[in-house]
Write a protein that holds these residues in place. Structure first.
Motif, PDB file in Angstrom:
ATOM      1  N   ASN A 282       2.098 -38.332 -41.170  1.00 50.43           N
ATOM      2  CA  ASN A 282       1.230 -39.424 -40.715  1.00 50.43           C
ATOM      3  C   ASN A 282       1.978 -40.722 -40.469  1.00 50.43           C
ATOM      4  O   ASN A 282       1.384 -41.758 -40.236  1.00 50.43           O
ATOM      5  N   LYS A 283       3.270 -40.688 -40.570  1.00 55.83           N
ATOM      6  CA  LYS A 283       4.050 -41.896 -40.298  1.00 55.83           C
ATOM      7  C   LYS A 283       4.474 -41.857 -38.843  1.00 55.83           C
ATOM      8  O   LYS A 283       5.445 -41.182 -38.482  1.00 55.83           O
ATOM      9  N   LYS A 284       3.753 -42.558 -38.074  1.00 54.16           N
ATOM     10  CA  LYS A 284       4.017 -42.475 -36.637  1.00 54.16           C
ATOM     11  C   LYS A 284       5.431 -42.810 -36.217  1.00 54.16           C
ATOM     12  O   LYS A 284       6.038 -42.117 -35.404  1.00 54.16           O
ATOM     13  N   ASN A 285       5.941 -43.877 -36.772  1.00 56.40           N
ATOM     14  CA  ASN A 285       7.280 -44.254 -36.321  1.00 56.40           C
ATOM     15  C   ASN A 285       8.308 -43.180 -36.668  1.00 56.40           C
ATOM     16  O   ASN A 285       9.227 -42.906 -35.904  1.00 56.40           O
ATOM     17  N   LEU A 286       8.100 -42.577 -37.819  1.00 58.28           N
ATOM     18  CA  LEU A 286       9.057 -41.543 -38.221  1.00 58.28           C
ATOM     19  C   LEU A 286       8.890 -40.291 -37.370  1.00 58.28           C
ATOM     20  O   LEU A 286       9.852 -39.611 -37.041  1.00 58.28           O
ATOM     21  N   MET A 287       7.675 -40.037 -37.036  1.00 61.21           N
ATOM     22  CA  MET A 287       7.448 -38.861 -36.205  1.00 61.21           C
ATOM     23  C   MET A 287       7.984 -39.132 -34.795  1.00 61.21           C
ATOM     24  O   MET A 287       8.467 -38.233 -34.113  1.00 61.21           O
ATOM     25  N   ASP A 288       7.917 -40.365 -34.394  1.00 63.07           N
ATOM     26  CA  ASP A 288       8.460 -40.705 -33.073  1.00 63.07           C
ATOM     27  C   ASP A 288       9.974 -40.533 -33.088  1.00 63.07           C
ATOM     28  O   ASP A 288      10.590 -40.109 -32.113  1.00 63.07           O
ATOM     29  N   GLU A 289      10.518 -40.862 -34.197  1.00 64.21           N
ATOM     30  CA  GLU A 289      11.965 -40.730 -34.337  1.00 64.21           C
ATOM     31  C   GLU A 289      12.335 -39.251 -34.200  1.00 64.21           C
ATOM     32  O   GLU A 289      13.321 -38.894 -33.553  1.00 64.21           O
ATOM     33  N   LEU A 290      11.536 -38.438 -34.829  1.00 68.24           N
ATOM     34  CA  LEU A 290      11.791 -37.002 -34.777  1.00 68.24           C
ATOM     35  C   LEU A 290      11.626 -36.490 -33.342  1.00 68.24           C
ATOM     36  O   LEU A 290      12.401 -35.658 -32.861  1.00 68.24           O
ATOM     37  N   ALA A 291      10.627 -37.017 -32.678  1.00 64.95           N
ATOM     38  CA  ALA A 291      10.392 -36.590 -31.296  1.00 64.95           C
ATOM     39  C   ALA A 291      11.599 -36.945 -30.437  1.00 64.95           C
ATOM     40  O   ALA A 291      11.996 -36.205 -29.532  1.00 64.95           O
ATOM     41  N   LYS A 292      12.178 -38.056 -30.775  1.00 67.57           N
ATOM     42  CA  LYS A 292      13.335 -38.494 -30.005  1.00 67.57           C
ATOM     43  C   LYS A 292      14.506 -37.533 -30.232  1.00 67.57           C
ATOM     44  O   LYS A 292      15.228 -37.172 -29.306  1.00 67.57           O
ATOM     45  N   VAL A 293      14.654 -37.130 -31.459  1.00 67.18           N
ATOM     46  CA  VAL A 293      15.732 -36.186 -31.770  1.00 67.18           C
ATOM     47  C   VAL A 293      15.516 -34.899 -30.974  1.00 67.18           C
ATOM     48  O   VAL A 293      16.441 -34.333 -30.407  1.00 67.18           O
ATOM     49  N   ARG A 294      14.295 -34.482 -30.955  1.00 62.36           N
ATOM     50  CA  ARG A 294      13.996 -33.243 -30.239  1.00 62.36           C
ATOM     51  C   ARG A 294      14.302 -33.406 -28.750  1.00 62.36           C
ATOM     52  O   ARG A 294      14.823 -32.508 -28.099  1.00 62.36           O
ATOM     53  N   ARG A 295      13.971 -34.567 -28.228  1.00 57.17           N
ATOM     54  CA  ARG A 295      14.240 -34.787 -26.799  1.00 57.17           C
ATOM     55  C   ARG A 295      15.736 -34.757 -26.512  1.00 57.17           C
ATOM     56  O   ARG A 295      16.181 -34.226 -25.502  1.00 57.17           O
ATOM     57  N   ILE A 296      16.465 -35.331 -27.429  1.00 60.15           N
ATOM     58  CA  ILE A 296      17.915 -35.355 -27.220  1.00 60.15           C
ATOM     59  C   ILE A 296      18.450 -33.933 -27.197  1.00 60.15           C
ATOM     60  O   ILE A 296      19.300 -33.578 -26.390  1.00 60.15           O
ATOM     61  N   ILE A 297      17.926 -33.151 -28.081  1.00 61.02           N
ATOM     62  CA  ILE A 297      18.392 -31.754 -28.131  1.00 61.02           C
ATOM     63  C   ILE A 297      18.047 -31.053 -26.821  1.00 61.02           C
ATOM     64  O   ILE A 297      18.862 -30.353 -26.230  1.00 61.02           O
ATOM     65  N   ASP A 298      16.829 -31.259 -26.390  1.00 62.08           N
ATOM     66  CA  ASP A 298      16.412 -30.607 -25.154  1.00 62.08           C
ATOM     67  C   ASP A 298      17.266 -31.032 -23.961  1.00 62.08           C
ATOM     68  O   ASP A 298      17.574 -30.225 -23.085  1.00 62.08           O
ATOM     69  N   LYS A 299      17.624 -32.295 -23.963  1.00 59.36           N
ATOM     70  CA  LYS A 299      18.399 -32.775 -22.822  1.00 59.36           C
ATOM     71  C   LYS A 299      19.878 -32.455 -22.911  1.00 59.36           C
ATOM     72  O   LYS A 299      20.512 -32.150 -21.901  1.00 59.36           O
ATOM     73  N   GLN A 300      20.391 -32.594 -24.079  1.00 64.27           N
ATOM     74  CA  GLN A 300      21.830 -32.378 -24.216  1.00 64.27           C
ATOM     75  C   GLN A 300      22.232 -30.926 -24.409  1.00 64.27           C
ATOM     76  O   GLN A 300      23.387 -30.568 -24.239  1.00 64.27           O
ATOM     77  N   ALA A 301      21.285 -30.149 -24.830  1.00 60.56           N
ATOM     78  CA  ALA A 301      21.618 -28.744 -25.036  1.00 60.56           C
ATOM     79  C   ALA A 301      20.686 -27.887 -24.193  1.00 60.56           C
ATOM     80  O   ALA A 301      20.021 -26.977 -24.673  1.00 60.56           O
ATOM     81  N   ILE A 302      20.676 -28.215 -22.973  1.00 56.88           N
ATOM     82  CA  ILE A 302      19.776 -27.518 -22.048  1.00 56.88           C
ATOM     83  C   ILE A 302      19.897 -26.008 -22.057  1.00 56.88           C
ATOM     84  O   ILE A 302      18.898 -25.298 -22.016  1.00 56.88           O
ATOM     85  N   ASP A 303      21.093 -25.546 -22.114  1.00 57.28           N
ATOM     86  CA  ASP A 303      21.265 -24.097 -22.072  1.00 57.28           C
ATOM     87  C   ASP A 303      21.241 -23.439 -23.444  1.00 57.28           C
ATOM     88  O   ASP A 303      21.448 -22.236 -23.556  1.00 57.28           O
ATOM     89  N   ALA A 304      21.032 -24.246 -24.405  1.00 62.52           N
ATOM     90  CA  ALA A 304      21.050 -23.662 -25.752  1.00 62.52           C
ATOM     91  C   ALA A 304      19.749 -22.957 -26.098  1.00 62.52           C
ATOM     92  O   ALA A 304      18.699 -23.211 -25.509  1.00 62.52           O
ATOM     93  N   HIS A 305      19.874 -22.095 -27.064  1.00 62.83           N
ATOM     94  CA  HIS A 305      18.685 -21.411 -27.554  1.00 62.83           C
ATOM     95  C   HIS A 305      18.221 -22.297 -28.713  1.00 62.83           C
ATOM     96  O   HIS A 305      18.952 -22.488 -29.681  1.00 62.83           O
ATOM     97  N   ILE A 306      17.053 -22.843 -28.579  1.00 62.71           N
ATOM     98  CA  ILE A 306      16.589 -23.789 -29.603  1.00 62.71           C
ATOM     99  C   ILE A 306      15.478 -23.234 -30.495  1.00 62.71           C
ATOM    100  O   ILE A 306      14.510 -22.665 -30.012  1.00 62.71           O
ATOM    101  N   GLU A 307      15.687 -23.441 -31.759  1.00 61.58           N
ATOM    102  CA  GLU A 307      14.667 -23.038 -32.736  1.00 61.58           C
ATOM    103  C   GLU A 307      14.317 -24.305 -33.501  1.00 61.58           C
ATOM    104  O   GLU A 307      15.205 -25.104 -33.846  1.00 61.58           O
ATOM    105  N   SER A 308      13.063 -24.502 -33.733  1.00 64.12           N
ATOM    106  CA  SER A 308      12.635 -25.662 -34.493  1.00 64.12           C
ATOM    107  C   SER A 308      11.869 -25.119 -35.694  1.00 64.12           C
ATOM    108  O   SER A 308      10.771 -24.581 -35.542  1.00 64.12           O
ATOM    109  N   LEU A 309      12.475 -25.214 -36.835  1.00 63.66           N
ATOM    110  CA  LEU A 309      11.877 -24.607 -38.024  1.00 63.66           C
ATOM    111  C   LEU A 309      11.276 -25.624 -38.987  1.00 63.66           C
ATOM    112  O   LEU A 309      11.938 -26.596 -39.387  1.00 63.66           O
ATOM    113  N   LEU A 310      10.058 -25.379 -39.336  1.00 63.17           N
ATOM    114  CA  LEU A 310       9.370 -26.266 -40.288  1.00 63.17           C
ATOM    115  C   LEU A 310       9.562 -25.682 -41.685  1.00 63.17           C
ATOM    116  O   LEU A 310       9.276 -24.509 -41.923  1.00 63.17           O
ATOM    117  N   VAL A 311      10.050 -26.505 -42.569  1.00 59.46           N
ATOM    118  CA  VAL A 311      10.253 -26.036 -43.942  1.00 59.46           C
ATOM    119  C   VAL A 311       9.027 -26.429 -44.757  1.00 59.46           C
ATOM    120  O   VAL A 311       8.625 -27.599 -44.770  1.00 59.46           O
TER     121      VAL A 311
END
Ligand SMILES: Nc1nc2c(ncn2[C@@H]2O[C@H](COP(=O)(O)OP(=O)(O)OP(=O)(O)O)[C@@H](O)[C@H]2O)c(=O)[nH]1
Length: 727
Positions: free
Chosen positions: A617-646
């Motif tokens: 419920n912490k929006k700013n922190l979740m936004d931060e996470l979203a940003k990380v995910r975007r970076i991964i998507d953009k920088q590792a375009i050809d990578a096989h990506i798994e996003s695991l929730l612990v």
């Protein structure tokens, strides 16, 4: 009176003579230990009665482990682990460039050997050939554990990855130029792997028990310029809202590159001490994995569906297949010959694979073995008196049966697997006892009727299975009962099959998520505070290393001070390099950006990305996470990506709420359930799959490095509903 006096005197006299006996006993015992001492060292003789389970079965262990086993003295396994050097992450950009640890040859082939490549049967075929079964014979080296997490050869060689990504790539978002803090790569001394049991809990843990509450970090000012924006959301402690700077552009810490280059200069870096020459890849191929994930994962239909795998090999094999096997009738059934397991030849991992190594046995040490007197007895005798901490209790027998039901032969079973199952079973014990006992009591009344069904639903709910899943199971049960009476002794088996169905996501290939060889795989690990993200990354890193993957860890948790240190410790344990930015409040997106660049430059196959714990419920922190995910998507375009929730299993249904938000933010592809060894209500696993429609990828049952395994619905259900309990 006289008589009495005389009697008394006589009595005293007799008593006075007795004491003499005692001294002898101790003397006798004293000899025992003495004799043992010399025996300890020679571990090799397979026949020796002294079963050093760890050394023998954990063939994996590299040289290091050898020492510890014999003299269980309280020396310092811990120290050697280099644990203390927490701040190894040389901040100086000048630090040499560590190289992704080269996986040792014998490591088990996670994808090719274990999963991916081969279909279910491949590994088993050898069964037919298994006949070598002459109990004592030392057939086994095939799968025997060899898995030598040999010193993951570290190639210090650092290619000029640098220029791979000139200056700022095209990331629209900017990564906070977080201080020029140079990106550091925690050097990993490439310690071979796992001391299976030694690894103590991470020290760091205590620092931040990290409960669920948002870490109200003090701080802030400096880099926090952007934070204010989101403060609104969080009523409490605005200041505490730490890593607010989610906003923006990811300015690749361009400085990063510089860090690696230096190493390059370091010239060839012969320094890679540990790593012998190694053109390691050699024998690895056929080597036997310590635990065969592929088989474990594919074995979701054990005894019941044996026809699929074993069937072909077992029954008909004899006839069609030819004579050789003829002599060996066994080889198929779920009967686990624990004696054979216990007597199996000892295989010091790696050595066996290399024939040349074998010659060593003859060396002088042999004579040292003189204490052969004991061996003559017979292996059986030895088996009868197993080793320490390995008891043939209900847990062991149950584990053996479960493995056998999955087609595992004694020769292929490892102590690690047995131990793992025992832990899993113990972890689910609380739920199991309650559930199984009640179900049995209920079934004992006779045919299942409406009342029983209602009661059963209550039991499932108590186990945290969740309403939906409970209803589904009951509906299936009702349907079954409608068709024909369900005998009491069929209730548990029926329940098991239903639960297994619920745990397996339709269309999901449990073996499909294994990292793809030869390409970059990025696994983003997310979750709320303290659920076990960092620990899980450490465990996966170890598993990946042993599976032969070139692995790298990105310390994306820049919020918790001790996180980087904690990760570097895990990195040391698993022989994996850690990419981190030590500067406080570094932008995690920048760290991830750099890590991806490094991963590409080094041909890394698996990049594990740690992230800070955050409440959904912490929006700013979740936004931060979203940003990380975007970076991964953009920088590792050809990578096989798994996003695991612990998810921490002890949080029960609450964990499900977290998942929804994390799913939207990080694009979840799977779940890791940790702390199943705690007071968890195992039913949560069922609710997770049903409600989140996400597959469970791993389950953790402890804090040690080998306390994480790929999820296997069959094993899980058996552990949850086993009524094996003889004890
Ligand atoms: N019993 C048990 N403890 C576990 C397991 N996995 C992790 N832990 C412990 O849980 C605590 C928190 O683990 P971390 O890995 O630091 O958790 P985290 O999610 O990275 O924490 P934050 O970064 O603060 O969000 C540590 O004490 C771990 O040893 C598990 O499977 N079983």
């Amino acid at each position: 009176m006289k008589w009495a006096r005389l009697a008394q005197e006589k009595l005293n006299q007799e008593l006075a003579e007795q004491p003499a006996v005692e001294p002898e006993a101790p003397a006798a015992f004293a000899e025992a230990p003495a004799a043992k001492a010399p025996l300890a060292p020679p571990i090799e003789p397979p026949s020796a009665p002294a079963y050093d389970w760890q050394a023998v079965l954990y063939g994996t262990k590299p040289a290091a482990p050898v020492e510890p086993p014999p003299p269980p003295t309280a020396t310092p396994p811990v120290t050697e682990a280099v644990i203390p050097p927490p701040p190894p992450p040389a901040v100086a950009p000048t630090s040499p460039v560590p190289e992704p640890p080269q996986v040792s040859p014998a490591a088990f082939d996670w994808q090719a050997v274990l999963y991916g490549t081969r279909p279910i049967a491949p590994v088993e075929p050898p069964v037919a050939e298994a006949p070598p079964a002459s109990l004592e014979a030392a057939p086994a080296f095939e799968s025997p554990v060899v898995e030598a997490p040999e010193p993951p050869a570290v190639e210090p060689v650092v290619e000029p990855l640098v220029e791979e990504f000139p200056s700022a790539p095209v990331a629209e978002e900017e990564i906070l130029p977080v201080e020029s803090a140079p990106l550091t790569v925690a050097e990993v001394p490439v310690e071979p792997l796992p001391q299976a049991e030694t690894l103590p809990a991470l020290p760091v843990a205590e620092e931040e028990p990290a409960p669920v509450v948002e870490p109200p970090e003090p701080e802030l000012p400096a880099a926090v310029e952007i934070s204010p924006v989101f403060e609104a959301e969080t009523v409490e402690v605005p200041a505490a809202e730490e890593p607010p700077p989610v906003e923006e552009e990811v300015v690749p810490s361009v400085e990063a590159p510089p860090i690696f280059p230096p190493a390059a200069e370091g010239a060839p870096v012969e320094p890679p001490p540990s790593a012998p020459p190694a053109e390691p890849p050699p024998e690895s191929p056929a080597s036997a994995p310590l635990f065969d994930w592929r088989r474990i994962l594919n074995r979701n239909r054990p005894v019941e569906a044996p026809p699929e795998t074993p069937a072909p090999a077992a029954p008909e094999a004899p006839a069609a297949e030819a004579a050789p096997p003829a002599a060996e009738p066994p080889a198929a059934p779920p009967v686990f010959d624990w004696r054979r397991f216990l007597n199996r030849p000892r295989t010091p991992e790696t050595p066996p694979v290399q024939p040349p190594v074998v010659p060593e046995p003859p060396p002088a040490p042999q004579p040292v073995v003189p204490p052969p007197p004991p061996p003559p007895a017979a292996e059986q005798a030895a088996a009868a008196q197993p080793k320490p901490r390995f008891e043939l209790d209900a847990g062991f027998l149950w584990s053996a049966e479960v493995l056998a039901a999955q087609g595992r032969r004694p020769e292929d079973v490892t102590v690690e697997e047995i131990s793992w199952l025992q832990k899993l079973r113990a972890g689910l014990g609380r739920t199991r006892r309650s559930l199984v006992n009640n179900v049995k009591a209920l079934a004992g009344r006779g045919p299942i009727g409406p009342d029983e069904l209602e009661e059963l639903e209550g039991l499932l709910l108590q186990a945290d299975v969740g309403i939906t899943v409970s209803e589904r199971i009951l509906a299936a049960l009702q349907e079954r009962v409608r068709r024909e009476a369900l005998p009491g002794d069929q209730v548990l088996p029926f329940l098991k099959s239903q639960l297994r169905k619920q745990l397996e996501l339709e269309g999901d290939d449990p073996t499909g998520f294994a990292p793809k060889r030869g390409q970059l795989n990025v696994w983003l690990i997310v979750g709320v505070n303290g659920v076990g993200k960092t620990t899980t990354i450490g465990k996966i890193a170890a598993l990946a290393t042993r599976s032969g993957y070139r692995t790298l860890i990105a310390a994306g948790d820049t919020f918790r001070a001790a996180a980087v240190e904690q990760l570097s410790i895990w990195g040391e344990r698993s022989g994996v390099t850690v990419v981190a930015n030590p500067s406080p409040k570094a932008d995690p997106a920048a760290v991830v950006f750099d890590a991806i660049s490094a991963a590409k430059a080094r041909d890394v196959e698996l990049l594990l990305v740690d992230t800070a714990g955050r409440l959904q419920n912490k929006k700013n922190l979740m936004d931060e996470l979203a940003k990380v995910r975007r970076i991964i998507d953009k920088q590792a375009i050809d990578a096989h990506i798994e996003s695991l929730l612990v998810l921490d299993a002890t949080t029960g249904q609450n964990g499900l709420q977290q998942a929804k938000v994390f799913g939207e933010t990080a694009g979840l592809t799977g779940v890791v359930i940790t702390k199943l060894d705690g007071s968890a209500k195992a039913g949560i696993a069922l609710a997770i799959v049903e409600q989140l429609q996400l597959p469970i990828r791993f389950v953790g049952v402890g804090e040690k490095i080998d306390d994480l395994r790929p999820f296997n619905s069959y094993e899980f259900v058996e552990a949850l509903l086993s009524d094996y309990d003889a004890a």
